[in-house]
Design an enzyme around this catalytic site. Structure first.
Site, PDB file in Angstrom:
ATOM      1  N   ARG A  57       0.831  -1.198   0.000  1.00 46.28           N
ATOM      2  CA  ARG A  57       0.000   0.000   0.000  1.00 46.28           C
ATOM      3  C   ARG A  57       0.869   1.253   0.000  1.00 46.28           C
ATOM      4  O   ARG A  57       0.622   2.158  -0.774  1.00 46.28           O
ATOM      5  CB  ARG A  57      -1.011   0.040   1.144  1.00 46.28           C
ATOM      6  CG  ARG A  57      -2.020   1.165   0.914  1.00 46.28           C
ATOM      7  CD  ARG A  57      -3.000   1.464   2.030  1.00 46.28           C
ATOM      8  NE  ARG A  57      -3.619   0.295   2.586  1.00 46.28           N
ATOM      9  CZ  ARG A  57      -3.271  -0.227   3.785  1.00 46.28           C
ATOM     10  NH1 ARG A  57      -2.354   0.349   4.519  1.00 46.28           N
ATOM     11  NH2 ARG A  57      -3.859  -1.300   4.231  1.00 46.28           N
ATOM     12  N   TYR A 109      -5.807  27.027  -7.776  1.00 45.67           N
ATOM     13  CA  TYR A 109      -6.373  25.975  -8.611  1.00 45.67           C
ATOM     14  C   TYR A 109      -7.792  25.669  -8.137  1.00 45.67           C
ATOM     15  O   TYR A 109      -8.007  25.388  -6.959  1.00 45.67           O
ATOM     16  CB  TYR A 109      -5.479  24.739  -8.544  1.00 45.67           C
ATOM     17  CG  TYR A 109      -6.034  23.550  -9.251  1.00 45.67           C
ATOM     18  CD1 TYR A 109      -6.085  23.517 -10.636  1.00 45.67           C
ATOM     19  CD2 TYR A 109      -6.501  22.451  -8.545  1.00 45.67           C
ATOM     20  CE1 TYR A 109      -6.611  22.415 -11.297  1.00 45.67           C
ATOM     21  CE2 TYR A 109      -7.018  21.350  -9.198  1.00 45.67           C
ATOM     22  CZ  TYR A 109      -7.075  21.347 -10.565  1.00 45.67           C
ATOM     23  OH  TYR A 109      -7.593  20.259 -11.209  1.00 45.67           O
ATOM     24  N   ASP A 182       2.454  24.978  -3.810  1.00 44.09           N
ATOM     25  CA  ASP A 182       2.027  24.220  -4.985  1.00 44.09           C
ATOM     26  C   ASP A 182       2.839  24.762  -6.167  1.00 44.09           C
ATOM     27  O   ASP A 182       2.594  25.861  -6.659  1.00 44.09           O
ATOM     28  CB  ASP A 182       0.521  24.396  -5.206  1.00 44.09           C
ATOM     29  CG  ASP A 182       0.014  23.569  -6.392  1.00 44.09           C
ATOM     30  OD1 ASP A 182       0.839  23.181  -7.256  1.00 44.09           O
ATOM     31  OD2 ASP A 182      -1.208  23.329  -6.468  1.00 44.09           O
ATOM     32  N   LYS A 207       0.639  16.787 -14.425  1.00 41.78           N
ATOM     33  CA  LYS A 207       0.943  17.894 -15.337  1.00 41.78           C
ATOM     34  C   LYS A 207       2.356  17.743 -15.893  1.00 41.78           C
ATOM     35  O   LYS A 207       2.671  16.709 -16.452  1.00 41.78           O
ATOM     36  CB  LYS A 207       0.702  19.223 -14.606  1.00 41.78           C
ATOM     37  CG  LYS A 207      -0.615  19.277 -13.814  1.00 41.78           C
ATOM     38  CD  LYS A 207      -1.858  19.208 -14.706  1.00 41.78           C
ATOM     39  CE  LYS A 207      -3.141  18.949 -13.928  1.00 41.78           C
ATOM     40  NZ  LYS A 207      -3.421  19.895 -12.852  1.00 41.78           N
TER      41      LYS A 207
HETATM   42  C1  LIG Z   1      -4.099  19.882 -11.627  1.00 45.89           C
HETATM   43  C2  LIG Z   1      -3.643  20.658 -10.454  1.00 45.89           C
HETATM   44  C3  LIG Z   1      -3.839  20.180  -9.148  1.00 45.89           C
HETATM   45  C4  LIG Z   1      -4.592  18.896  -8.874  1.00 45.89           C
HETATM   46  O1  LIG Z   1      -3.887  17.789  -9.340  1.00 45.89           O
HETATM   47  P1  LIG Z   1      -4.591  16.411  -9.857  1.00 45.89           P
HETATM   48  O2  LIG Z   1      -3.427  15.589 -10.255  1.00 45.89           O
HETATM   49  O3  LIG Z   1      -5.498  16.809 -10.996  1.00 45.89           O
HETATM   50  O4  LIG Z   1      -5.360  15.861  -8.708  1.00 45.89           O
HETATM   51  C5  LIG Z   1      -3.354  20.933  -8.099  1.00 45.89           C
HETATM   52  N1  LIG Z   1      -2.710  22.100  -8.307  1.00 45.89           N
HETATM   53  C6  LIG Z   1      -2.513  22.596  -9.544  1.00 45.89           C
HETATM   54  C7  LIG Z   1      -1.796  23.897  -9.707  1.00 45.89           C
HETATM   55  C8  LIG Z   1      -2.960  21.892 -10.656  1.00 45.89           C
HETATM   56  O5  LIG Z   1      -2.774  22.404 -11.885  1.00 45.89           O
END
Ligand SMILES: *Cc1c(COP(=O)(O)O)cnc(C)c1O
Length: 385
Positions: A57, A109, A182, A207
């Site tokens: 896990r 986001y 982030d 991304k």
């Molecule tokens: C897409 C995104 C997220 C969320 O990520 P997921 O992989 O879609 O869960 C968080 N922060 C930013 C800046 C993003 O572009």
């Protein structure tokens, strides 16, 4: 021979990424990592685990190389993979306690902003918003009441406002709060938040880290493995929002080309931003690489070698014009997400829906690695009518 005492020169992050965090091992000496699918591991006769693993896990060998590489790319102590960027972000919140206080930016986001508000309301956590670029307001809020967490997103969706990470993290530290950044849009290619004083870096690895629109994944990287980090670890291992081994393997493969992909995409974005900024049908362009962008000075300070592959533009003809232009683009596919090798466009207010703060004449653009001439020509034809 004195080679054993000679210092090993530190390798550049681009070199580490190209080697993909994989180590060549016996018996086959294969250069690409093997794919470990086993969920469970055998005990020896004495009950010990000679392989050092019990259950997959959160002990999947498929994570080892990727987590090691991500920690190195961010200059951190340890990385953890998650089932998605949202799962990674949620694990940070799950490490908080009822009664804690969180500061989060206004521009954020969208899906995370919604879940953050809902989560905090349900779990008795006080959530206070600050304007992304207003350090004076941030300082005031940090000192208004004991605060445990400062959330930063920079460049921030979808207007790419730039928060000064070093200044904000210093204010948070003085107030006794941890800083989470982030850094999905900046990527470790351009920004290393831990070196600027952040405590934890978050990536939606869906991304740019993976970069090929075929994996949903998330990651956290910490500066140090303190109690808070251990609570995050528990949220993963017991909460169970874990990444599948094949997704980890694909991500490891994607990371090998991270630096060339991200640099090429950012160079394309820079050219497109300049092209759009001088087009009569375009009212405004938001891209931190433009000299007149409000975030440019801070971006120059904390982004090295490029300003990312995300930009937004507003059309002189308003919302209907924006939607029509998005529909006329041929190479830029109308789809959500960002950071992949192919270019995307979206009418962001439609995606976010009710309650959005995004202007309705705004198009969000994720620039890929296609030939820039083709990208510019596509916008020229779409804006011509
Ligand atoms: C897409 C995104 C997220 C969320 O990520 P997921 O992989 O879609 O869960 C968080 N922060 C930013 C800046 C993003 O572009």
């Amino acid at each position: 021979m004195t080679s054993s005492t000679a210092p090993t020169p530190a390798l550049h992050p681009a070199t580490l990424a190209a080697h993909g965090g994989s180590s060549v091992a016996d018996p086959y000496r294969d250069l690409a990592p093997p794919l470990h699918l086993s969920t469970t591991f055998e005990r020896a006769a004495d009950g010990s685990y000679p392989g050092g693993r019990v259950y997959s896990r959160d002990q999947s060998p498929a994570y080892d190389g990727v987590e090691q590489l991500l920690a190195e790319l961010e200059g951190g102590s340890q990385a953890l993979l998650f089932a998605s960027g949202m799962a990674a972000a949620s694990a940070v919140l799950q490490a908080l306690r009822p009664g804690d206080r969180v500061l989060a930016p206004q521009s954020l986001y969208w899906a995370w902003r919604n879940w953050l508000h809902e989560f905090c309301a349900h779990w008795g956590i006080t959530l206070v918003e600050y304007a992304n670029t207003d350090l004076a307001e941030l300082e005031h809020q940090l000192n208004a009441a004991p605060t445990q967490l400062l959330w930063i997103e920079t460049p921030a969706n979808p207007t790419w406002e730039i928060t000064d990470i070093a200044a904000a993290a210093a204010l948070a530290k003085a107030a006794g709060a941890r800083t989470v950044v982030d850094s999905t849009v900046a990527t470790p290619v351009f920004t290393r938040p831990l070196e600027l004083g952040a405590d934890i870096v978050l990536h939606s690895a869906t991304k740019a880290l993976n970069g090929h629109s075929d994996v949903v994944a998330g990651a956290l990287i910490c500066a140090r493995q303190d109690d808070f980090w251990q609570r995050i670890r528990r949220a993963r291992s017991l909460g169970g929002a874990v990444l599948g081994p094949f997704e980890a393997w694909l991500l490891q493969r994607g990371l090998r080309t991270l630096f060339v992909r991200v640099r090429a995409a950012a160079a394309n974005a820079d050219q497109l931003a300049h092209f759009l900024a001088s087009h009569p049908a375009v009212r405004a362009v938001r891209y931190p690489g433009l000299a007149n962008d409000p975030g440019h000075a801070v971006a120059r300070k904390q982004m090295h070698g490029g300003f990312g592959a995300m930009l937004s533009l507003q059309l002189t003809g308003g919302a209907e014009h924006a939607k029509a232009v998005a529909g006329r683009l041929r190479l830029f596919r109308q789809a959500t997400s960002l950071g992949a090798v192919e270019s995307l466009v979206e009418h962001r207010a439609s995606v976010e829906g009710v309650g959005t703060r995004v202007p309705d004449d705004l198009l969000r653009v994720s620039v890929g690695i296609e030939a820039v001439e083709d990208l510019l020509a596509d916008w020229a034809q779409a804006l011509a009518e």
